[in-house]
Design a protein around this motif. Structure first.
Motif, PDB file in Angstrom:
ATOM      1  N   GLY A  21      56.219  49.268  59.335  1.00  0.00           N
ATOM      2  CA  GLY A  21      57.697  48.887  59.648  1.00  0.00           C
ATOM      3  C   GLY A  21      58.321  49.495  60.603  1.00  0.00           C
ATOM      4  N   ASP A  22      59.630  49.710  60.335  1.00  0.00           N
ATOM      5  CA  ASP A  22      60.634  50.683  61.276  1.00  0.00           C
ATOM      6  C   ASP A  22      60.301  52.181  61.069  1.00  0.00           C
ATOM      7  OD1 ASP A  22      61.426  48.359  62.492  1.00  0.00           O
ATOM      8  OD2 ASP A  22      63.352  48.233  60.982  1.00  0.00           O
ATOM      9  N   LEU A  23      59.599  52.409  60.108  1.00  0.00           N
ATOM     10  CA  LEU A  23      59.143  53.735  59.768  1.00  0.00           C
ATOM     11  C   LEU A  23      58.106  54.371  60.651  1.00  0.00           C
ATOM     12  CD1 LEU A  23      60.251  53.777  55.719  1.00  0.00           C
ATOM     13  CD2 LEU A  23      61.564  54.641  57.532  1.00  0.00           C
ATOM     14  N   TYR A  24      57.517  53.646  61.509  1.00  0.00           N
ATOM     15  CA  TYR A  24      56.514  54.131  62.225  1.00  0.00           C
ATOM     16  C   TYR A  24      56.441  55.243  62.516  1.00  0.00           C
ATOM     17  CZ  TYR A  24      58.621  53.069  66.723  1.00  0.00           C
ATOM     18  OH  TYR A  24      59.360  53.041  67.923  1.00  0.00           O
ATOM     19  N   PRO A  25      57.638  55.939  63.301  1.00  0.00           N
ATOM     20  CA  PRO A  25      57.517  57.460  63.570  1.00  0.00           C
ATOM     21  C   PRO A  25      57.195  58.380  62.436  1.00  0.00           C
ATOM     22  CG  PRO A  25      59.464  56.355  64.490  1.00  0.00           C
ATOM     23  CD  PRO A  25      59.025  55.169  63.382  1.00  0.00           C
ATOM     24  N   LEU A  26      57.997  57.997  61.259  1.00  0.00           N
ATOM     25  CA  LEU A  26      57.642  58.773  60.101  1.00  0.00           C
ATOM     26  C   LEU A  26      56.093  58.691  59.807  1.00  0.00           C
ATOM     27  CD1 LEU A  26      58.590  60.489  57.710  1.00  0.00           C
ATOM     28  CD2 LEU A  26      59.168  58.625  56.497  1.00  0.00           C
ATOM     29  N   PHE A  27      55.714  57.562  59.839  1.00  0.00           N
ATOM     30  CA  PHE A  27      54.182  57.300  59.498  1.00  0.00           C
ATOM     31  C   PHE A  27      53.297  58.039  60.131  1.00  0.00           C
ATOM     32  CE2 PHE A  27      50.436  54.262  59.393  1.00  0.00           C
ATOM     33  CZ  PHE A  27      50.049  54.459  58.377  1.00  0.00           C
ATOM     34  N   ALA A  28      53.456  58.370  61.510  1.00  0.00           N
ATOM     35  CA  ALA A  28      52.920  58.953  62.632  1.00  0.00           C
ATOM     36  C   ALA A  28      52.908  60.386  62.287  1.00  0.00           C
ATOM     37  CB  ALA A  28      53.243  58.611  64.029  1.00  0.00           C
ATOM     38  N   CYS A  29      53.911  60.969  61.998  1.00  0.00           N
ATOM     39  CA  CYS A  29      54.099  62.321  61.698  1.00  0.00           C
ATOM     40  C   CYS A  29      53.200  62.448  60.168  1.00  0.00           C
ATOM     41  CB  CYS A  29      55.410  62.557  61.181  1.00  0.00           C
ATOM     42  SG  CYS A  29      56.464  62.580  62.847  1.00  0.00           S
ATOM     43  N   MET A  30      53.418  61.686  59.483  1.00  0.00           N
ATOM     44  CA  MET A  30      52.762  61.901  58.043  1.00  0.00           C
ATOM     45  C   MET A  30      50.994  62.098  58.421  1.00  0.00           C
ATOM     46  SD  MET A  30      54.791  59.553  55.473  1.00  0.00           S
ATOM     47  CE  MET A  30      53.530  59.506  54.051  1.00  0.00           C
ATOM     48  N   LEU A  31      50.430  61.044  59.249  1.00  0.00           N
ATOM     49  CA  LEU A  31      49.083  60.950  59.597  1.00  0.00           C
ATOM     50  C   LEU A  31      48.650  62.169  60.113  1.00  0.00           C
ATOM     51  CD1 LEU A  31      48.538  57.348  60.583  1.00  0.00           C
ATOM     52  CD2 LEU A  31      47.693  58.668  58.327  1.00  0.00           C
ATOM     53  N   THR A  32      49.507  62.809  61.123  1.00  0.00           N
ATOM     54  CA  THR A  32      49.159  63.678  61.988  1.00  0.00           C
ATOM     55  C   THR A  32      49.238  65.098  61.546  1.00  0.00           C
ATOM     56  OG1 THR A  32      50.930  63.417  63.405  1.00  0.00           O
ATOM     57  CG2 THR A  32      48.961  62.253  63.940  1.00  0.00           C
ATOM     58  N   ALA A  33      50.420  65.114  60.687  1.00  0.00           N
ATOM     59  CA  ALA A  33      51.067  66.324  60.184  1.00  0.00           C
ATOM     60  C   ALA A  33      51.604  67.311  61.241  1.00  0.00           C
ATOM     61  CB  ALA A  33      50.080  67.215  59.232  1.00  0.00           C
ATOM     62  N   ARG A  34      52.240  66.516  62.134  1.00  0.00           N
ATOM     63  CA  ARG A  34      52.711  67.067  63.312  1.00  0.00           C
ATOM     64  C   ARG A  34      54.285  66.556  63.425  1.00  0.00           C
ATOM     65  NH1 ARG A  34      49.331  69.475  67.098  1.00  0.00           N
ATOM     66  NH2 ARG A  34      51.343  70.256  67.792  1.00  0.00           N
ATOM     67  N   SER A  35      54.985  67.034  64.367  1.00  0.00           N
ATOM     68  CA  SER A  35      56.358  66.645  64.544  1.00  0.00           C
ATOM     69  C   SER A  35      56.396  65.361  65.439  1.00  0.00           C
ATOM     70  CB  SER A  35      57.307  67.674  65.212  1.00  0.00           C
ATOM     71  OG  SER A  35      56.724  68.007  66.581  1.00  0.00           O
ATOM     72  N   TRP A  36      57.511  64.524  65.623  1.00  0.00           N
ATOM     73  CA  TRP A  36      57.471  63.457  66.322  1.00  0.00           C
ATOM     74  C   TRP A  36      57.333  63.813  67.947  1.00  0.00           C
ATOM     75  CZ3 TRP A  36      56.028  58.732  66.611  1.00  0.00           C
ATOM     76  CH2 TRP A  36      56.888  58.024  67.399  1.00  0.00           C
ATOM     77  N   GLU A  37      57.957  65.055  68.169  1.00  0.00           N
ATOM     78  CA  GLU A  37      58.226  65.393  69.526  1.00  0.00           C
ATOM     79  C   GLU A  37      56.652  65.778  70.028  1.00  0.00           C
ATOM     80  OE1 GLU A  37      59.669  69.149  72.369  1.00  0.00           O
ATOM     81  OE2 GLU A  37      60.455  68.931  70.187  1.00  0.00           O
ATOM     82  N   SER A  38      55.754  66.469  69.006  1.00  0.00           N
ATOM     83  CA  SER A  38      54.323  66.408  69.470  1.00  0.00           C
ATOM     84  C   SER A  38      53.765  65.558  69.384  1.00  0.00           C
ATOM     85  CB  SER A  38      53.881  67.563  68.265  1.00  0.00           C
ATOM     86  OG  SER A  38      54.214  68.789  68.293  1.00  0.00           O
ATOM     87  N   VAL A  39      54.017  64.287  68.688  1.00  0.00           N
ATOM     88  CA  VAL A  39      53.294  63.146  68.647  1.00  0.00           C
ATOM     89  C   VAL A  39      53.499  62.466  70.142  1.00  0.00           C
ATOM     90  CG1 VAL A  39      53.201  60.725  67.635  1.00  0.00           C
ATOM     91  CG2 VAL A  39      53.252  62.849  66.283  1.00  0.00           C
ATOM     92  N   ASN A  40      54.826  62.470  70.632  1.00  0.00           N
ATOM     93  CA  ASN A  40      55.001  61.683  71.664  1.00  0.00           C
ATOM     94  C   ASN A  40      54.369  62.775  72.968  1.00  0.00           C
ATOM     95  OD1 ASN A  40      57.475  59.644  71.990  1.00  0.00           O
ATOM     96  ND2 ASN A  40      57.566  60.770  70.170  1.00  0.00           N
TER      97      ASN A  40
END
Length: 482
Positions: A331-350
């Motif tokens: 849902g709207d928590l997709y940024p947190l979900f991406a960070c949990m999967l990768t164990a990286r910060s949202w900035e690094s994911v972007n």
């Protein structure tokens, strides 16, 4: 101070998917009364210790601030203030004593927590690591009794159907009731071991113990004896001439193949279940995979969404990250979900998780945010498909191993994941296509994509090698001369 520390303690429970009873009435027939009482008492003591010990340490004080130092290898280590460290250590020791006293599922919880080097305070992981290889053992008399009952008589035995665990999983009681009885069925474990050995036979570095079926029952499993060092034991590998980067890379290959290609995933890769050993004759390093009681079978639709999500994460395609995260229940928590999967910060994911190595400051940020976002993490875990829960646990344990080996900054794991995702999606597309032209096109696109990854990997190797530096210098001189 106390509030933040309590969040860290809560995180220790949440990371392993445990929910400490809440308001649910506990039936003594399902849960040992003594063990429940022991767990509640331990939880109360830990909570009280954090609240009372840290009540006089104001937020932002000198005692509260983290102290930073540079070690000899240039890796930034972060140390918390002495008082907080002491509370962490006392709490971790109490958790370890609880696990040893209650045994069963508590041991599994402690093993999981002990592997989360990248997430939990060092006092917790250091204290609980002993459960990987020194968990309480059954007595010889208890083992002999089981063998006599299952192998020594011409009788039918009742199957133990007692519901585990003693803790109630936050990741839904239904999952625990479905999975944990399978772990107690040794015939199921034997079948899983043979299945995964056959499935991954192309990996010559993998060893799975042979099962002796003629001497095995639901409660007795006789298998080939294999020994080695724990997969997170960097000192053992260096002493025995084992390349930690090779082990980390091969472990990533195994799990990428299981998750993305086969959809049959070994879900308990804590360091006590994954050993490494170097063959003295050939000099080849092997990975030994133990404890095959718990596997997650992924549906085709879930596996394809998960593949496409990881492809989007690796390419830093935020629109597709949002799309497939939502399809997987974030849902709207997709940024947190991406960070949990990768164990990286949202900035690094972007920016692209394969574009920049994990820094010390980002590591601190991840640890801090894990505690700060605990309510959102809980909400997310309740919303994602049930298949995702054991994958998150598996991800946690693999990241913990990478952290212990200091290989988290490597891009090789993401490259291997990319290969498996491409192969899996292409196989799926071919199976759904009735056109020969379309199937050929899919195969050519697959081959091109895999070739591009190989080329990129070669570029990374050249960039980090002496030959690469020479080539770059030579081309630079050629450019300036023209």
């Amino acid at each position: 101070m106390a509030k933040r520390a309590l969040k860290l303690a809560s995180l220790a429970a949440a990371a392993s998917g445990i929910y400490l009873y809440g308001n649910k009435f506990l039936d003594p027939n399902d849960f040992g009364v003594v063990r429940v009482g022991r767990a509640i008492a331990t939880t109360a003591v830990i909570t009280c210790d954090y609240l009372t010990s840290l009540r006089n340490v104001p937020y932002g004080s000198e005692e509260y601030d983290f102290l930073k130092s540079q070690d000899s290898r240039g890796r930034m280590e972060v140390y918390q203030c002495e008082m907080l460290s002491e509370v962490h250590l006392r709490s971790a020791e109490r958790l370890r004593e609880l696990c040893c006293a209650n045994r069963g599922t508590f041991i599994k919880v402690g093993q999981h927590l002990g592997a989360l080097d990248y997430l939990l305070p060092e006092e917790y992981t250091r204290t609980l690591k002993v459960l990987h290889s020194q968990a309480p053992q059954s007595t010889r008399q208890e083992i002999e009794q089981v063998i006599r009952e299952d192998l020594g008589k011409e009788v039918l035995l009742l199957i133990v159907k007692q519901i585990f665990p003693d803790f109630e999983f936050m990741w839904l009681v239904e999952e625990a009731k479905k999975n944990l009885p399978l772990e107690l069925d040794f015939l199921n474990e034997g079948r899983n071991a043979e299945k995964v050995a056959q499935m991954l036979k192309k990996f010559d570095f993998l060893k799975v113990p042979r099962i002796y079926w003629e001497l095995s029952t639901r409660r007795v499993l006789l298998m080939e004896f294999m020994e080695g060092g724990q997969v997170n034991d960097k000192a053992y590998m260096e002493k025995n001439g084992i390349d930690v980067n090779e082990i980390s890379r091969n472990l990533g290959k195994l799990y990428s193949e299981m998750i993305f290609v086969n959809g049959f995933v070994h879900c308990d890769p804590h360091p006590g279940n994954v050993l490494v050993k170097k063959c003295p004759d050939s000099g080849k390093a092997y990975i030994i995979l133990l404890d095959h009681g718990l596997y997650q079978v992924l549906s085709e639709s879930f596996r394809m969404d998960y593949c496409r999500l990881w492809q989007a994460l690796i390419k830093a395609d935020m629109k597709r990250v949002q799309k497939y995260s939502r399809r997987l229940g974030a849902g709207d928590l997709y940024p947190l979900f991406a960070c949990m999967l990768t164990a990286r910060s949202w900035e690094s994911v972007n920016r692209g998780i394969d574009q920049s190595p994990l820094s010390a400051s980002e590591d601190v940020e991840i640890r801090s945010n894990a505690a700060a976002y605990l309510p959102q993490i809980t909400q997310l875990l309740n919303n994602v498909p049930r298949q995702m829960l054991l994958l998150l646990k598996t991800n946690d344990l693999l990241r913990g191993i990478e952290s212990a080996l200091h290989t988290r900054a490597s891009a090789s794991s993401f490259l291997n994941m990319s290969r498996c995702c491409i192969r899996a999606v292409s196989t799926y597309q071919r199976s759904k296509s009735h056109s020969l032209y379309r199937r050929v096109h899919i195969s050519l696109t697959e081959a091109l994509s895999l070739w591009q990854i190989d080329l990129y990997e070669l570029f990374l190797w050249l960039k980090g090698s002496c030959l690469g530096n020479w080539v770059i210098a030579f081309l630079s001189r050629m450019h300036h001369s023209t």
